[in-house]
Structure formats: C-alpha cells, structure tokens
Write a protein that holds these residues in place. Structure first.
Motif, PDB file in Angstrom:
ATOM      1  N   HIS A  41     132.215  31.044 -18.086  1.00  0.00           N
ATOM      2  CA  HIS A  41     130.838  31.249 -17.626  1.00  0.00           C
ATOM      3  C   HIS A  41     130.236  32.465 -18.313  1.00  0.00           C
ATOM      4  N   LEU A  42     130.935  33.583 -18.271  1.00  0.00           N
ATOM      5  CA  LEU A  42     130.479  34.834 -18.861  1.00  0.00           C
ATOM      6  C   LEU A  42     131.370  35.201 -20.038  1.00  0.00           C
ATOM      7  N   GLY A  43     130.761  35.620 -21.137  1.00  0.00           N
ATOM      8  CA  GLY A  43     131.527  36.046 -22.299  1.00  0.00           C
ATOM      9  C   GLY A  43     130.986  37.344 -22.857  1.00  0.00           C
ATOM     10  N   ILE A  44     131.889  38.175 -23.383  1.00  0.00           N
ATOM     11  CA  ILE A  44     131.492  39.441 -23.999  1.00  0.00           C
ATOM     12  C   ILE A  44     132.247  39.580 -25.310  1.00  0.00           C
ATOM     13  N   ARG A  45     131.529  39.775 -26.388  1.00  0.00           N
ATOM     14  CA  ARG A  45     132.165  39.910 -27.688  1.00  0.00           C
ATOM     15  C   ARG A  45     132.960  41.206 -27.771  1.00  0.00           C
ATOM     16  N   GLY A  46     133.987  41.203 -28.632  1.00  0.00           N
ATOM     17  CA  GLY A  46     134.892  42.343 -28.717  1.00  0.00           C
ATOM     18  C   GLY A  46     134.387  43.440 -29.615  1.00  0.00           C
ATOM     19  N   ALA A  47     133.149  43.853 -29.399  1.00  0.00           N
ATOM     20  CA  ALA A  47     132.559  44.914 -30.229  1.00  0.00           C
ATOM     21  C   ALA A  47     133.006  46.281 -29.736  1.00  0.00           C
ATOM     22  N   HIS A  48     133.025  47.238 -30.636  1.00  0.00           N
ATOM     23  CA  HIS A  48     133.261  48.622 -30.241  1.00  0.00           C
ATOM     24  C   HIS A  48     132.074  49.126 -29.430  1.00  0.00           C
ATOM     25  N   TRP A  49     132.332  50.166 -28.601  1.00  0.00           N
ATOM     26  CA  TRP A  49     131.294  50.613 -27.682  1.00  0.00           C
ATOM     27  C   TRP A  49     130.159  51.376 -28.364  1.00  0.00           C
ATOM     28  N   ALA A  50     130.400  51.958 -29.540  1.00  0.00           N
ATOM     29  CA  ALA A  50     129.344  52.708 -30.240  1.00  0.00           C
ATOM     30  C   ALA A  50     128.503  51.761 -31.092  1.00  0.00           C
ATOM     31  N   ALA A  51     127.197  51.899 -31.039  1.00  0.00           N
ATOM     32  CA  ALA A  51     126.297  50.998 -31.770  1.00  0.00           C
ATOM     33  C   ALA A  51     126.573  51.005 -33.262  1.00  0.00           C
ATOM     34  N   ALA A  52     126.917  52.176 -33.816  1.00  0.00           N
ATOM     35  CA  ALA A  52     127.148  52.282 -35.261  1.00  0.00           C
ATOM     36  C   ALA A  52     128.383  51.515 -35.710  1.00  0.00           C
ATOM     37  N   ASP A  53     129.285  51.187 -34.780  1.00  0.00           N
ATOM     38  CA  ASP A  53     130.543  50.536 -35.142  1.00  0.00           C
ATOM     39  C   ASP A  53     130.550  49.042 -34.826  1.00  0.00           C
ATOM     40  N   ALA A  54     129.442  48.513 -34.343  1.00  0.00           N
ATOM     41  CA  ALA A  54     129.362  47.099 -33.982  1.00  0.00           C
ATOM     42  C   ALA A  54     128.608  46.323 -35.053  1.00  0.00           C
ATOM     43  N   ASP A  55     128.968  45.038 -35.214  1.00  0.00           N
ATOM     44  CA  ASP A  55     128.313  44.182 -36.199  1.00  0.00           C
ATOM     45  C   ASP A  55     127.358  43.215 -35.511  1.00  0.00           C
ATOM     46  N   LEU A  56     127.895  42.309 -34.693  1.00  0.00           N
ATOM     47  CA  LEU A  56     127.076  41.371 -33.922  1.00  0.00           C
ATOM     48  C   LEU A  56     127.513  41.415 -32.457  1.00  0.00           C
ATOM     49  N   PRO A  57     127.270  42.538 -31.784  1.00  0.00           N
ATOM     50  CA  PRO A  57     127.673  42.642 -30.380  1.00  0.00           C
ATOM     51  C   PRO A  57     126.824  41.731 -29.505  1.00  0.00           C
ATOM     52  N   GLY A  58     127.322  41.420 -28.332  1.00  0.00           N
ATOM     53  CA  GLY A  58     126.519  40.605 -27.429  1.00  0.00           C
ATOM     54  C   GLY A  58     127.321  40.044 -26.286  1.00  0.00           C
ATOM     55  N   SER A  59     126.613  39.604 -25.262  1.00  0.00           N
ATOM     56  CA  SER A  59     127.201  38.944 -24.103  1.00  0.00           C
ATOM     57  C   SER A  59     126.412  37.665 -23.844  1.00  0.00           C
ATOM     58  N   PHE A  60     127.073  36.684 -23.217  1.00  0.00           N
ATOM     59  CA  PHE A  60     126.473  35.354 -23.060  1.00  0.00           C
ATOM     60  C   PHE A  60     126.857  34.749 -21.713  1.00  0.00           C
ATOM     61  N   ILE A  61     125.973  33.916 -21.198  1.00  0.00           N
ATOM     62  CA  ILE A  61     126.277  33.087 -20.031  1.00  0.00           C
ATOM     63  C   ILE A  61     126.136  31.639 -20.463  1.00  0.00           C
ATOM     64  N   ASN A  62     127.172  30.879 -20.224  1.00  0.00           N
ATOM     65  CA  ASN A  62     127.210  29.473 -20.597  1.00  0.00           C
ATOM     66  C   ASN A  62     126.009  28.731 -19.996  1.00  0.00           C
ATOM     67  N   GLY A  63     125.237  28.093 -20.855  1.00  0.00           N
ATOM     68  CA  GLY A  63     124.120  27.274 -20.399  1.00  0.00           C
ATOM     69  C   GLY A  63     122.793  27.995 -20.273  1.00  0.00           C
TER      70      GLY A  63
END
Length: 533
Positions: A41-63
């Motif tokens: 239902h809920l997903g969170i990408r495995g990005a680093h917590w600092a904005a400068a170290d993330a590429d395509l961060p994001g979270s999603f809810i199915n549907g």
C-alpha cells in the motif's frame, strides 16, 4: 542485481541482508530502488536523508493517481481517452543535519565509515555514517526506517546524532511535496519512466503545524483523489522544536541544540498517511484520518519484525551451497512481500510501490507472475487481487462493447479500470490479458477450494472472458477457430493472426469456463466454447 554481484567488497554477500559498505556516486537511483521499503500500500524509496545525496527520492501509495486527457494525432473510435499516473505523495524521508555550521552530505563532507542495509528478516532499513567534521568533531548519524502493517499507512523513521565531543547541532525534519517539484530526469527516453504533469497536481486542502506536529492534506487537481498526512516528532531528553513551519510544498520541524559526547540526540518521526475511498468525502478531513493511524516509531519497527517473522516461517526457500543464489532468492521474496503484503483489495503495480515506473499501472504481470506466488503463500491476498479485477468488470463490459466483442475486455494497463494505453498495437491489442485473469482465477480456485468465490466472482470472471474470446475469434474454412489482429506478450510482432501464446491461453480460458457448472451457461454456449478450444 548486476550492480551488487559485480562488487562484492562494496556489497558483501549476506544471506538475510542487502548491505552497502562504501558510498560511490553514480548509482544512487538504482540503489534507491534496491533499498526501498513497502507493504503493498505504502512505499518509500531507499534514498539518503540529505537532499544533496538523493537522485529520485519519493514515496507512493498504491492506486493514488492523477488523470489527464490523452491526445491522439488522429482520434478513432475505441482509442484510450484517459491517462492515469501514480502520484508522488508528500515525502517524509528528509533531514538536514548541520554540525558546527557544516551541512553533512556525502557529496561534500568527509566520511570516515559508511554502512547501510535493508534486513529481509525484519524489513528494517538502517544507514550509519561516521563523519569527520571540519570543526574536528567525529559525528555518527544513524537513520532507521520501517513501514507499518497493522496500520498500513504508517511509517516510522528514527535519526540519531552522536559525537565524540560537544557540538552545535541544527537538525531539520521535513515533509516535501515532490509531485510538484522540478525533477531532473536522467532517462527521459526510457518508456518505463513515468512522465510529469504540465500543471500543478496536488492542491492544498489543509496545511497546519505547530509544536513539532504537522497535519496536512491535498487533493489531486483532476482525479479529485485526496491524501492526508500526520507527522509527530519525539526527541530524547525532551528537546523542544526551535520552529515548526507548515507549507503546501515544504513543511519542517527544526531542532537547535548542543550534542554532548556520550549523550546522543535521537529524533523519532512517526508518519501516517490516509488515502482512498475512506477520505474521498469532502466532509472527511484526510489529515484527521491520517492522525488516527499514528503509532510510536518503536511499535512500527516491532510490527515489521513480527510480520517478517511470520512471513519467512512459511515462505523461505533455502538453497544449500550457493550463497549468492540464496541472497538473490531471499531478496526477490522480500520484494514480493513488499509489493503485496497490505495491498488489500487493489492491484499490484509493475514496480510495486518502489517508484513511479510504468506510471504505477497494473498489467497482466500481476495475474501471470504474482498471483501464483500469492495463491500458495497468501491466498487471502490472492483473492483480494482477483476481487479488485472483479470490481473492474462493469467497465470491462463497456470496453468490450466499444470494440464490438461480447463479455468483458479488461484494460491492458490501468489504475482506475479504464484503458490507459495510448498505443493500440502494444496495448488494447494484447487481448491475452483476459486469459491471464482467467488463468489466475482458475489456479486460485484449484489451490484454495474456495467454493464461495467459485460460484460468484470466479465464475463471472471465467464466463465473461470466455464470451469475449468466442466473439473475437471465428471458425475458418479449415474448420478451426482463429483469432486475428492480436499482439502477443513479446510486443515485437504486433497485431498478427493466430499468435501462439494468445491462442493457447484463449483455449485454456474457454475450457476452464466450459467446465463450470453454472446456471448462466446454457448447452449451446458450452458447446461453442468447447468447439472453439
């Protein structure tokens, strides 16, 4: 997994974890997928917590999706009209850590030690980094995350900051609306990558915050779907927030304090999302609904451990003497669990809830590849996916009439039940999705013995898909049944006659329906299906 197996010093072979022991630039996006967490239902990408170290961060809810009108170069009857795309929900995995005036990032700061992992046996992500600060202090940050299972919209994140001497720490925890932020897309021509909307998608409904708590909600501009988020913070030693700021695109809670040696600062961030039918009523406060799902972070971690303890007790596959294969098998089983565990009555997106790839659509993959796994490991989950397909039956019958066939024609790719593929030859022409649904239905019935489903939803799915095949094909001069103008699953030989895979699967579908003892099937229809098969 080629990135992993190519460098076993950086990614050691551990049977129950995916571990990274050294940070290197250039593969952040891939690793954000590999280290993602989800519960279906809920997903969170495995990005680093600092904005400068993330590429395509994001979270999603199915549907949870936005819609738009598909523009065709030339319109024709039966073309898909409504595009659908999964939404980036406001993302809670964001921190800024400033030590003695230095903002810690992998890109700019000195790293002494680095280790991050996702544990298949517990579902917990951990990233521990030791930094050599410009002030001379040695600081270690440890972030841990897990998604909830009792409350499927919950997410727990903890961040600990420890130092070998007293330092000045400025720590900001943020919630960012990534859907309406500009994104640098490194693979613009990759057909799997989701597109972006031209205008603003998430319109603010409620934006409140104070004393370390946030209550926020939005509504998608065109689909009207709503999402609410509630965030509470807890700190060790009862540190009070320096400021709390609520905004439609960026909300934050900031702590300014001294961190002493042997007295780490620990920040726990409890997050809860609410979306779906329960918050669609304009009178219902989505942020308030989310608040009801808030749970202590340690409870969320405990839920995750218990869920995976039970999961592996029935789903583990042990391969002796082949450690690399063992890790790969468990990682894949872990991904299957993350894509399905709490999806409930919903489809399974092609990328699970690890990202926006394939725009969050449901394809034939869920019936052909995922349903066999669910049928034998989580039959309740398998039935729920089939119930979701059954919910699409009214729309599938309308679609069949549009294309002048009987029964039901399910969309090749969809979120809301409408066909979302703008390219007929590699979309609607893949009629074999009907047989995939029949195949999954028949397997579930055979394995589960679920007579209630057999007599109701299961029978309807088999019958209506069989009716589609019998009207789509024809008996030729050779006396054989032919199906013309279809595309098989390889998609490279589009709109052909008598595609082997399609014919074999249609035959299976027709035979499964003909074998039913059901009052809706008369002798003439049964005989037609048997002859066509």
């Amino acid at each position: 997994m080629a990135l992993i197996t190519a460098d076993r010093e950086r990614f050691p072979n551990t049977p129950w974890q995916l571990v990274e022991t050294r940070h290197e630039p250039g593969s952040a996006g891939t690793l954000e997928t590999l280290f993602a967490l989800g519960n279906g239902h809920l997903g969170i990408r495995g990005a680093h917590w600092a904005a400068a170290d993330a590429d395509l961060p994001g979270s999603f809810i199915n549907g949870l999706h936005e819609i738009w009108d598909i523009k065709h170069a030339e319109n024709a009857f039966g073309f898909a009209r409504t595009g659908q795309r999964i939404i980036y929900i406001p993302d809670a995995n964001n921190f800024t850590v400033v030590i003695d005036g230095e903002s810690l990032t992998l890109a700019e700061s000195a790293v002494v030690d680095y280790r991050r992992s996702v544990d298949f046996s517990t579902g917990i992500y951990e990233c521990r980094i030791t930094w050599r600060c410009r002030s001379g202090a040695t600081v270690t940050t440890t972030e841990r995350r897990a998604v909830g299972f009792a409350a499927r919209g919950s997410l727990g994140i903890s961040l600990e900051v420890a130092s070998d001497r007293e330092v000045s720490a400025d720590v900001t925890s943020s919630v960012i609306n990534r859907q309406d932020q500009p994104v640098e897309d490194h693979s613009a021509h990759d057909p799997r990558r989701a597109g972006r909307h031209a205008g603003r998608v998430l319109l603010p409904v409620r934006i409140d915050g104070g004393d370390g708590s946030l209550r926020l909600s939005w509504e998608a501009a065109e689909s009207g779907q709503r999402v609410g988020i509630a965030v509470d913070h807890w700190t060790s030693a009862g540190h009070q927030p320096f400021e709390t700021v609520a905004g439609e695109d960026d909300s934050s809670v900031r702590y300014v304090l001294a961190v002493r040696a042997e007295e780490p600062f620990r920040l726990e961030k409890s997050v809860s999302y609410a979306a779906g039918r329960g918050v669609q009523d304009a009178e219902r406060d989505a942020a308030e609904a989310a608040e009801a799902g808030l749970r202590p972070v340690e409870d969320i971690f405990a839920e995750s451990r218990e869920h995976y303890r039970a999961y592996w007790a029935t789903s583990d596959i042990v391969v002796g003497g082949q450690p690399e294969l063992q890790q790969a098998i468990r990682w894949n089983l872990f991904q299957l669990a993350q894509a399905t565990a709490r999806a409930d009555v919903a489809g399974i997106p092609a990328k699970g809830v690890t990202g926006s790839g394939y725009e969050g659509h449901y394809f034939w993959d869920q019936e052909v590849y995922l349903l066999p796994y669910l049928t034998y490991t989580n039959p309740v989950g398998a039935r729920q996916v089939l119930e979701f397909r059954h919910d699409m039956l009214p729309a599938a019958k309308i679609r069949a009439k549009e294309l002048s066939v009987d029964g039901a024609l399910f969309p090749w790719r969809t979120i809301n039940g409408l066909e979302a593929s703008a390219y007929y030859a590699a979309g609607t022409a893949q009629f074999h999705i009907a047989a995939a649904i029949a195949f999954a239905t028949n397997r579930y019935l055979w394995a589960s013995g679920d007579e209630t489903f057999r007599e109701g939803m299961g029978a309807e799915l088999l019958i209506e898909t069989a009716r589609m095949w019998s009207s789509l094909g024809f008996f030729g001069k050779d006396g054989l049944f032919h199906i013309h103008g279809v595309t098989g699953p390889d998609e490279y030989t589009a709109v052909v006659n008598d595609n082997l895979y399609t014919n074999v699967m249609a035959r299976f579908n027709l035979r499964a329906a003909a074998a039913l003892d059901h009052p809706e099937i008369d002798d003439a229809e049964r005989q037609l299906w048997e002859q066509a098969a």
